[in-house]
Design a protein around this motif. Structure first.
Motif, PDB file in Angstrom:
ATOM      1  N   ALA A 182      16.099  47.783   6.504  1.00 36.58           N
ATOM      2  CA  ALA A 182      16.424  46.857   7.644  1.00 36.58           C
ATOM      3  C   ALA A 182      16.123  47.325   8.657  1.00 36.58           C
ATOM      4  O   ALA A 182      15.386  48.343   9.222  1.00 36.58           O
ATOM      5  N   ILE A 183      15.533  46.472   9.708  1.00 38.37           N
ATOM      6  CA  ILE A 183      15.134  46.622  10.968  1.00 38.37           C
ATOM      7  C   ILE A 183      16.265  46.359  12.015  1.00 38.37           C
ATOM      8  O   ILE A 183      16.766  45.048  11.879  1.00 38.37           O
ATOM      9  N   THR A 184      16.457  47.104  12.979  1.00 36.90           N
ATOM     10  CA  THR A 184      17.608  46.972  13.825  1.00 36.90           C
ATOM     11  C   THR A 184      17.586  45.897  14.402  1.00 36.90           C
ATOM     12  O   THR A 184      18.593  45.112  14.630  1.00 36.90           O
ATOM     13  N   GLY A 185      16.474  45.452  15.165  1.00 36.86           N
ATOM     14  CA  GLY A 185      16.396  44.344  16.027  1.00 36.86           C
ATOM     15  C   GLY A 185      16.306  43.195  15.439  1.00 36.86           C
ATOM     16  O   GLY A 185      17.271  42.082  15.954  1.00 36.86           O
ATOM     17  N   ASN A 191      22.018  35.851  17.532  1.00 37.55           N
ATOM     18  CA  ASN A 191      21.368  34.713  17.734  1.00 37.55           C
ATOM     19  C   ASN A 191      21.605  33.577  16.569  1.00 37.55           C
ATOM     20  O   ASN A 191      21.880  32.557  16.817  1.00 37.55           O
ATOM     21  N   ASP A 192      21.250  34.186  15.528  1.00 35.71           N
ATOM     22  CA  ASP A 192      21.309  33.247  14.335  1.00 35.71           C
ATOM     23  C   ASP A 192      22.815  32.566  13.921  1.00 35.71           C
ATOM     24  O   ASP A 192      22.941  31.634  13.374  1.00 35.71           O
ATOM     25  N   SER A 246      12.470  37.235  15.930  1.00 38.32           N
ATOM     26  CA  SER A 246      13.113  38.135  15.209  1.00 38.32           C
ATOM     27  C   SER A 246      12.264  39.476  15.685  1.00 38.32           C
ATOM     28  O   SER A 246      12.544  40.500  15.928  1.00 38.32           O
ATOM     29  N   GLU A 247      11.003  39.327  15.455  1.00 41.52           N
ATOM     30  CA  GLU A 247       9.888  40.546  15.555  1.00 41.52           C
ATOM     31  C   GLU A 247       9.933  40.911  17.089  1.00 41.52           C
ATOM     32  O   GLU A 247       9.722  42.186  17.198  1.00 41.52           O
TER      33      GLU A 247
END
Length: 601
Positions: free
Chosen positions: A135-138, A146-147, A217-218
């Motif tokens: 997983a990527i923290t951001g 947000n989602d 997200s990126e």
């Protein structure tokens, strides 16, 4: 690789394409969010029906006024006053009902977002460590913050705009059918044209909408990553490169938004306004050929045509936001489907802290074994050190002891109980961890030691004394209540590590695991840590992974791992007596390195 990335972002493979899976996942999340609010939702829908019905009366009252009073020049004061009064009362009541319905629906949506956000964050906290490996923290932060707002958008767009528009459409069509079914059929021809426009719009905009959220997200991930590593970026003169990388992602996000906006500009308001004008022209022309119809009917139909086209315009105008909300909701739903860490339901207990490892094999990926048939017995209250080259399996063994990964059934036992039969809360209370990089909250020293546990001041102080952290803590300007700054910015690396040890000891564990806890601290602080570990001998079972071998020199036994196997086992003196042994080579190499560095110091 793409599938793994999608899962890491909380996406199912293919969800980014806006297909059936996205719609289904979004619908399921909305359904789950609605369940606790069904009673309030039913009231809101009932008010919506009432408001739509009252608003549909307006053109009928206008038709009655034109045909009964205006054209015949029949000025009956009571009848006109009744019509005007009815229209006024209907408008006032409809406005009040709209207000109440909107407030109730907005409150319902915000409560649902609150529950979903708490549920998602709680779920993330219970996910296995294997999930966070990819997983990527951001992006996870974006999922939680947000989602989850997508649920609110789904409420407002689906249950307010779209449901309201459908009810108004049905009411208008029923009224037009009652007035003249032939003209109603003409208006009904708008439906296939609308379906074609919506289908074309979805085909053109859905990929751009999904791509926009992915790039957003990126962007969040890049910002979070850059801020966390700002010292490294500046020290390595990489700020310009990272700024250029961010600019590239931001440019791609802009282009994706442009494609979405072009679809909006062509297929939403302009096309629908043209259809509205075209439909009005056809209705007026047909009315001219049907001389038997009253003028009031034309007035009513012109009003109802606008009441038909305007909801359709609203539906399509909201379609862009609806698609974004569906993608976001699908991401949240997919994240919620990630399997949580299994929670033991049996009553295994940790009483003494003895560990037995038997025939332990482990692999992260099929066919790539990391540990090979480990057999090890650790007596209660003993001090065991684990050493080995990078990649020898030290951290993997520690992660299995911590239940971050699932060990084969029966291969690890604590006090005779299989690892997977010990209750979660009891296990976490009895097994403490001191990580290599201590994690500190932006809070006081007291809060960092207690970590939300209901500990008394005396328990916190006792843990700090046991970790030899009490003296420097009371030397701070506010003692235990001194804020330590983000990540413990006000402390040295050694002081952070002592706080981490105090935190682990505050839970009065029977087993203490240290993951290279002295690798980043100076020799003086290392001696403090060694004194703390010596004081625990006989009371707590200590298992320490050590890069600096001096930390575990006095251990009861030292386990030397090599390529996932136990290569050597014994005390420091026993292992040093093995001529050409792996431990001997490691120890002598470190001694040589320290001697080379000492003159420079």
């Amino acid at each position: 690789m793409q599938a793994d990335s999608a899962v890491a972002e909380g996406l199912a493979p293919g969800a980014e394409r806006g297909g059936r899976r996205t719609v289904g996942d979004a619908a399921r999340l909305l359904y789950e969010a609605v369940q606790p609010e069904r009673r309030h939702l039913h009231r809101a829908v009932a008010w919506l029906l009432l408001a739509a019905g009252l608003e549909a009366l307006g053109p009928l009252l206008g038709k009655a006024f034109i045909d009964n009073y205006l054209l015949p020049h029949h000025a009956e004061a009571f009848g006109i006053a009744a019509l005007l009064g009815g229209a006024l009362v209907a408008g006032i009541v409809a406005t009040c009902v709209r207000y109440l319905q909107l407030v109730r629906l907005a409150g319902l949506a915000m409560r649902s977002v609150q529950r979903i956000r708490e549920r998602v964050f709680g779920h993330v906290l219970r996910l296995p460590m294997s999930f966070f490996d990819r997983a990527i923290t951001g992006q996870l932060v974006s999922r939680v913050t947000n989602d989850t707002e997508a649920v609110k958008t789904l409420y407002v767009q689906v249950l307010f705009v779209m449901l309201d528009s459908v009810i108004v459409l049905l009411g208008a069509m029923a009224a037009m059918f009652w007035l003249d079914w032939r003209l109603m059929l003409i208006v009904l021809t708008l439906a296939p044209a609308m379906a074609l426009i919506v289908s074309l719009y979805q085909r053109l905009s859905a990929p751009a909408v999904a791509r926009t959220r992915e790039l957003r997200s990126e962007l969040n991930a890049q910002v979070a990553e850059s801020i966390a590593g700002m010292a490294v970026l500046q020290a390595s003169n990489a700020t310009l490169r990272f700024a250029q990388k961010f600019a590239g992602t931001n440019g791609a996000h802009y282009q994706s938004r442009q494609r979405e906006l072009r679809a909006n500009a062509w297929l939403l308001r302009p096309v629908l306004d043209f259809l509205n004008v075209l439909l009005l022209a056809v209705v007026i022309w047909v009315f001219g050929t049907l001389s038997a119809l009253e003028v009031g009917v034309l007035y009513a139909f012109i009003n109802y045509v606008s009441r038909v086209t305007e909801p359709l315009i609203q539906i399509t105008m909201q379609f862009s936001q609806l698609q974004q909300a569906m993608v976001g909701a699908a991401r949240v739903h997919t994240l919620l489907k990630e399997a949580e860490t299994p929670v033991a339901t049996k009553e295994g207990r940790i009483t003494e802290g003895g560990i037995a490892i038997e025939h332990l094999d482990f692999e992260y990926l099929p066919g790539r074994r990391v540990l090979h048939g480990l057999d090890l017995r650790i007596e209660p209250g003993s001090f065991h050190g684990i050493v080995g080259h990078t990649g020898s399996g030290k951290s993997t063994l520690l992660s299995l002891l911590l239940r971050f990964y699932v060990a084969p059934p029966g291969s690890i036992r604590i006090d005779g109980a299989p690892l997977d039969t010990i209750g979660e809360d009891h296990f976490r209370d009895r097994v403490g961890l001191v990580p290599q990089d201590p994690f500190l909250l932006a809070a006081s020293a007291r809060e960092n030691i207690a970590m939300g546990r209901k500990l008394t001041d005396a328990q916190v102080e006792a843990a700090a004394r046991a970790a030899h952290a009490h003296d420097f803590i009371v030397g701070l300007e506010r003692g235990y209540d001194t804020p330590l700054g983000e990540g413990g910015a006000r402390l040295s690396v050694g002081q952070k590590q002592l706080i981490a040890i105090a935190r682990a000891l505050a839970g009065e564990p029977r087993i203490l695991l240290l993951d290279e806890a002295t690798s980043h601290i100076d020799s003086e602080t290392e001696q403090v840590v060694q004194r703390a570990l010596t004081a625990l001998r006989g009371k707590v079972t200590v298992v320490a992974i050590a890069h600096r071998l001096s930390t575990i020199r006095d251990a009861d036994r030292i386990v030397v791992l090599n390529h996932g196997r136990i290569a050597e086992l014994g005390t420091h003196s026993e292992l040093m007596a093995i001529d050409g042994g792996l431990y001997q080579r490691l120890y002598l190499l470190q001694q040589l390195e320290e001697e080379e560095l000492s003159p420079r110091a």
